[in-house]
Design a protein around this motif. Structure first.
Motif, mmCIF file in Angstrom:
data_model
loop_
_atom_site.group_PDB
_atom_site.id
_atom_site.type_symbol
_atom_site.label_atom_id
_atom_site.label_comp_id
_atom_site.label_asym_id
_atom_site.label_seq_id
_atom_site.Cartn_x
_atom_site.Cartn_y
_atom_site.Cartn_z
ATOM 1 N N MET A 1 0.838 -1.209 0.000
ATOM 2 C CA MET A 1 0.000 0.000 0.000
ATOM 3 C C MET A 1 0.870 1.255 0.000
ATOM 4 O O MET A 1 0.609 2.199 -0.754
ATOM 5 C CB MET A 1 -0.942 0.011 1.208
ATOM 6 C CG MET A 1 -2.020 -1.041 1.137
ATOM 7 S SD MET A 1 -3.268 -0.982 2.462
ATOM 8 C CE MET A 1 -2.325 -0.813 3.949
ATOM 9 N N ASN A 2 1.911 1.269 0.839
ATOM 10 C CA ASN A 2 2.794 2.434 0.895
ATOM 11 C C ASN A 2 3.500 2.678 -0.430
ATOM 12 O O ASN A 2 3.694 3.812 -0.840
ATOM 13 C CB ASN A 2 3.837 2.275 2.002
ATOM 14 C CG ASN A 2 3.256 2.477 3.380
ATOM 15 O OD1 ASN A 2 2.166 3.011 3.538
ATOM 16 N ND2 ASN A 2 3.988 2.037 4.386
ATOM 17 N N HIS A 3 3.893 1.594 -1.097
ATOM 18 C CA HIS A 3 4.656 1.726 -2.330
ATOM 19 C C HIS A 3 3.788 2.080 -3.537
ATOM 20 O O HIS A 3 4.169 2.922 -4.343
ATOM 21 C CB HIS A 3 5.423 0.428 -2.612
ATOM 22 C CG HIS A 3 6.355 0.540 -3.766
ATOM 23 N ND1 HIS A 3 7.588 1.153 -3.657
ATOM 24 C CD2 HIS A 3 6.241 0.135 -5.060
ATOM 25 C CE1 HIS A 3 8.191 1.109 -4.836
ATOM 26 N NE2 HIS A 3 7.398 0.499 -5.697
ATOM 27 N N TYR A 4 2.623 1.446 -3.652
ATOM 28 C CA TYR A 4 1.835 1.568 -4.882
ATOM 29 C C TYR A 4 0.606 2.473 -4.795
ATOM 30 O O TYR A 4 0.082 2.872 -5.826
ATOM 31 C CB TYR A 4 1.388 0.182 -5.361
ATOM 32 C CG TYR A 4 2.545 -0.648 -5.853
ATOM 33 C CD1 TYR A 4 3.194 -0.338 -7.046
ATOM 34 C CD2 TYR A 4 3.014 -1.730 -5.120
ATOM 35 C CE1 TYR A 4 4.269 -1.095 -7.490
ATOM 36 C CE2 TYR A 4 4.085 -2.491 -5.558
ATOM 37 C CZ TYR A 4 4.706 -2.165 -6.749
ATOM 38 O OH TYR A 4 5.765 -2.907 -7.183
ATOM 39 N N GLN A 5 0.145 2.779 -3.611
ATOM 40 C CA GLN A 5 -1.048 3.618 -3.509
ATOM 41 C C GLN A 5 -0.659 5.046 -3.149
ATOM 42 O O GLN A 5 0.347 5.267 -2.470
ATOM 43 C CB GLN A 5 -2.025 3.047 -2.471
ATOM 44 C CG GLN A 5 -2.614 1.732 -2.919
ATOM 45 C CD GLN A 5 -3.716 1.241 -1.995
ATOM 46 O OE1 GLN A 5 -4.013 1.829 -0.972
ATOM 47 N NE2 GLN A 5 -4.338 0.139 -2.364
ATOM 48 N N PRO A 6 -1.450 6.008 -3.590
ATOM 49 C CA PRO A 6 -1.136 7.406 -3.269
ATOM 50 C C PRO A 6 -1.331 7.666 -1.781
ATOM 51 O O PRO A 6 -2.038 6.924 -1.099
ATOM 52 C CB PRO A 6 -2.158 8.201 -4.100
ATOM 53 C CG PRO A 6 -3.288 7.257 -4.311
ATOM 54 C CD PRO A 6 -2.679 5.877 -4.378
ATOM 55 N N PRO A 7 -0.715 8.714 -1.270
ATOM 56 C CA PRO A 7 -0.902 9.040 0.150
ATOM 57 C C PRO A 7 -2.380 9.265 0.452
ATOM 58 O O PRO A 7 -3.139 9.733 -0.390
ATOM 59 C CB PRO A 7 -0.121 10.349 0.328
ATOM 60 C CG PRO A 7 0.672 10.550 -0.895
ATOM 61 C CD PRO A 7 0.115 9.681 -1.966
ATOM 62 N N MET A 8 -2.777 8.922 1.662
ATOM 63 C CA MET A 8 -4.173 9.117 2.052
ATOM 64 C C MET A 8 -4.462 10.581 2.353
ATOM 65 O O MET A 8 -5.592 11.017 2.283
ATOM 66 C CB MET A 8 -4.510 8.256 3.268
ATOM 67 C CG MET A 8 -4.612 6.792 2.904
ATOM 68 S SD MET A 8 -5.219 5.799 4.245
ATOM 69 C CE MET A 8 -3.713 5.533 5.146
ATOM 70 N N THR A 9 -3.435 11.324 2.697
ATOM 71 C CA THR A 9 -3.635 12.739 2.993
ATOM 72 C C THR A 9 -3.350 13.560 1.751
ATOM 73 O O THR A 9 -2.381 13.329 1.045
ATOM 74 C CB THR A 9 -2.711 13.203 4.130
ATOM 75 O OG1 THR A 9 -1.358 12.925 3.773
ATOM 76 C CG2 THR A 9 -3.060 12.512 5.426
ATOM 77 N N ARG A 10 -4.218 14.481 1.493
ATOM 78 C CA ARG A 10 -4.056 15.424 0.391
ATOM 79 C C ARG A 10 -4.078 16.821 1.004
ATOM 80 O O ARG A 10 -4.994 17.158 1.744
ATOM 81 C CB ARG A 10 -5.214 15.313 -0.603
ATOM 82 C CG ARG A 10 -5.333 13.968 -1.239
ATOM 83 C CD ARG A 10 -4.564 13.964 -2.555
ATOM 84 N NE ARG A 10 -4.910 12.782 -3.321
ATOM 85 C CZ ARG A 10 -4.087 11.773 -3.489
ATOM 86 N NH1 ARG A 10 -2.913 11.789 -2.951
ATOM 87 N NH2 ARG A 10 -4.435 10.733 -4.214
#
Length: 177
Positions: free
Chosen positions: A148-157
């Motif tokens: 998740m850390n590597h392939y998904q965007p950060p949860m905070t925008r």
């Protein structure tokens, strides 16, 4: 395969060793969290939100849920600043003034539920885990979180209005005190 991934992939994508404190402050500490937990005064404070059982970390502010109530004293002895929603203590509800603090903490802790939702996207974690698999649970969880850390965007925008929202909440908080 599990051992190879845990050895070669997970360390680069999970844990406090794969990021710097400044990276966490710059990428993962939201303006709303900074405003609600620090009064907007500090741009050099990492706000780390934890959920689960005992985790030992240093410095900054820990935002914890009520499940950590028995460890608050230990955290303070260790020099950690911990904030947790208060308890109703036998009453039916909080007064208006008392209700503000838990709301601020909840406003910051939403990220925990968002992370749990991401984790449950893995079918393995969305269903009951078989007892025979428990010996692999730590490594499987580490692999999933690293992916998740590597392939998904950060949860905070970061949004321009976040800081303004935090300031408004703090102003409302001051009005009721």
């Amino acid at each position: 395969a599990r051992q190879a991934i845990v050895k070669s992939f997970v360390p680069d994508n999970l844990g406090f060793e794969h990021v710097t404190r400044q990276y966490v402050i710059g990428r993962d500490t939201t303006a709303i969290a900074r405003e609600l937990m620090c009064g907007g005064d500090s741009t050099d404070t990492a706000i780390i939100i934890i959920d689960g059982t005992y985790l030992y970390i240093q410095h900054d502010i820990l935002v914890v849920d009520r499940g950590f109530r028995d460890t608050i004293g230990v955290m303070k002895v260790l020099g950690l600043e911990a904030t947790m929603p208060s308890f109703v203590d036998g009453r039916r509800q909080f007064s208006a003034e008392e209700a503000i603090e838990p709301r601020c903490i909840t406003k910051v802790r939403w990220i925990v539920e968002a992370a749990n939702r991401r984790l449950k996207q893995f079918k393995y974690f969305a269903n009951a885990i078989q007892n025979s698999s428990l010996v692999y649970l730590e490594s499987d969880m580490s692999i999933a979180c690293a992916l998740m850390n590597h392939y998904q965007p950060p949860m905070t925008r970061f949004k321009l209005e976040d800081e303004e929202i935090g300031v408004q909440i703090m102003q409302l908080r001051q009005q009721t005190i």
